[in-house]
Design a protein around this motif. Structure first.
Motif, PDB file in Angstrom:
ATOM      1  N   PHE A  50       2.579  42.820   5.043  1.00 40.25           N
ATOM      2  CA  PHE A  50       3.630  41.947   4.543  1.00 40.25           C
ATOM      3  C   PHE A  50       4.758  41.773   5.540  1.00 40.25           C
ATOM      4  N   ASP A  51       5.345  42.871   5.940  1.00 39.96           N
ATOM      5  CA  ASP A  51       6.559  42.814   6.766  1.00 39.96           C
ATOM      6  C   ASP A  51       6.355  42.063   8.072  1.00 39.96           C
ATOM      7  N   THR A  52       5.242  42.278   8.714  1.00 41.27           N
ATOM      8  CA  THR A  52       4.983  41.631  10.004  1.00 41.27           C
ATOM      9  C   THR A  52       5.142  40.120   9.917  1.00 41.27           C
ATOM     10  N   PHE A  53       4.586  39.535   8.886  1.00 41.32           N
ATOM     11  CA  PHE A  53       4.610  38.079   8.753  1.00 41.32           C
ATOM     12  C   PHE A  53       5.870  37.586   8.051  1.00 41.32           C
ATOM     13  N   ALA A  54       6.284  38.281   6.993  1.00 44.51           N
ATOM     14  CA  ALA A  54       7.463  37.843   6.238  1.00 44.51           C
ATOM     15  C   ALA A  54       8.730  37.914   7.086  1.00 44.51           C
ATOM     16  N   SER A  55       8.910  38.993   7.829  1.00 43.12           N
ATOM     17  CA  SER A  55      10.133  39.120   8.633  1.00 43.12           C
ATOM     18  C   SER A  55      10.175  38.082   9.747  1.00 43.12           C
ATOM     19  N   ASP A  72      11.009  26.456  14.358  1.00 45.60           N
ATOM     20  CA  ASP A  72       9.746  25.759  14.547  1.00 45.60           C
ATOM     21  C   ASP A  72       8.980  25.816  13.221  1.00 45.60           C
ATOM     22  N   LYS A  73       8.956  24.697  12.510  1.00 43.28           N
ATOM     23  CA  LYS A  73       8.318  24.647  11.188  1.00 43.28           C
ATOM     24  C   LYS A  73       6.840  25.005  11.278  1.00 43.28           C
ATOM     25  N   ALA A  74       6.172  24.607  12.357  1.00 44.05           N
ATOM     26  CA  ALA A  74       4.750  24.927  12.511  1.00 44.05           C
ATOM     27  C   ALA A  74       4.541  26.439  12.627  1.00 44.05           C
ATOM     28  N   VAL A  75       5.410  27.110  13.354  1.00 44.36           N
ATOM     29  CA  VAL A  75       5.320  28.572  13.472  1.00 44.36           C
ATOM     30  C   VAL A  75       5.536  29.196  12.102  1.00 44.36           C
ATOM     31  N   PHE A  76       6.557  28.736  11.389  1.00 43.17           N
ATOM     32  CA  PHE A  76       6.844  29.234  10.039  1.00 43.17           C
ATOM     33  C   PHE A  76       5.638  29.025   9.123  1.00 43.17           C
ATOM     34  N   ASP A  77       5.108  27.806   9.104  1.00 38.14           N
ATOM     35  CA  ASP A  77       3.973  27.498   8.234  1.00 38.14           C
ATOM     36  C   ASP A  77       2.777  28.392   8.544  1.00 38.14           C
ATOM     37  N   ASN A  78       2.511  28.634   9.815  1.00 38.54           N
ATOM     38  CA  ASN A  78       1.399  29.500  10.200  1.00 38.54           C
ATOM     39  C   ASN A  78       1.626  30.938   9.736  1.00 38.54           C
ATOM     40  N   LEU A  79       2.853  31.416   9.861  1.00 35.79           N
ATOM     41  CA  LEU A  79       3.162  32.770   9.394  1.00 35.79           C
ATOM     42  C   LEU A  79       2.956  32.898   7.889  1.00 35.79           C
ATOM     43  N   ILE A  81       0.929  31.075   6.042  1.00 34.21           N
ATOM     44  CA  ILE A  81      -0.517  31.036   5.806  1.00 34.21           C
ATOM     45  C   ILE A  81      -1.136  32.411   6.069  1.00 34.21           C
ATOM     46  N   GLU A  82      -0.775  33.016   7.190  1.00 33.14           N
ATOM     47  CA  GLU A  82      -1.307  34.343   7.525  1.00 33.14           C
ATOM     48  C   GLU A  82      -0.869  35.389   6.499  1.00 33.14           C
ATOM     49  N   ARG A  86      -3.201  37.867   3.457  1.00 33.84           N
ATOM     50  CA  ARG A  86      -3.125  39.320   3.328  1.00 33.84           C
ATOM     51  C   ARG A  86      -2.632  39.788   1.963  1.00 33.84           C
ATOM     52  N   LEU A  87      -2.223  38.879   1.122  1.00 29.42           N
ATOM     53  CA  LEU A  87      -1.682  39.282  -0.170  1.00 29.42           C
ATOM     54  C   LEU A  87      -2.752  39.787  -1.136  1.00 29.42           C
ATOM     55  N   ASP A  88      -4.029  39.560  -0.831  1.00 28.90           N
ATOM     56  CA  ASP A  88      -5.086  40.043  -1.715  1.00 28.90           C
ATOM     57  C   ASP A  88      -5.091  41.569  -1.812  1.00 28.90           C
TER      58      ASP A  88
END
Length: 108
Positions: A50-55, A72-79, A81-82, A86-88
């Motif tokens: 969680f933290d890696t992507f959310a932060s 960068d909205k594209a960077v945000f959107d990719n994060l 998505i990633e 992992r939320l499963d």
């Protein structure tokens, strides 16, 4: 700040407080070995999944603008998505217990 000892990061602070004040206030970390293992598992899952992507997503959209940078909205959107991929792991944990760290909100 504890007499000049300064520490950050909530997991480290929690563990420090438990060690320094073992008999004061509610338990922050379980003492039962199995319950503590579940707590440690949840803490590790949070760091790795969680933290890696959310932060990084928060930094991209919140902190960059505060520093005068363009997010960068594209960077945000990719994060995001990633992160979603992992939320499963949380669903699996929460299918067996009430909270990620066990069945009670604090360790008692």
């Amino acid at each position: 700040d504890d007499d000049g000892f300064i520490i950050y990061e909530s997991r480290a602070i929690c563990r420090y407080l438990e060690d320094k004040f073992p008999n004061q206030g509610p338990k922050l970390i379980p003492t039962d070995p199995k319950k503590r293992a579940i707590f440690e598992q949840a803490a590790s899952v949070e760091v790795a999944n969680f933290d890696t992507f959310a932060s990084r997503a928060v930094a991209e959209m919140v902190f960059k603008p505060r520093r005068g940078l363009t997010p960068d909205k594209a960077v945000f959107d990719n994060l995001i998505i990633e992160l979603g991929k992992r939320l499963d792991v949380y669903d699996a944990i929460l299918s067996k217990q009430k909270y990620t760290a066990g069945d009670v909100r604090n360790a008692h």
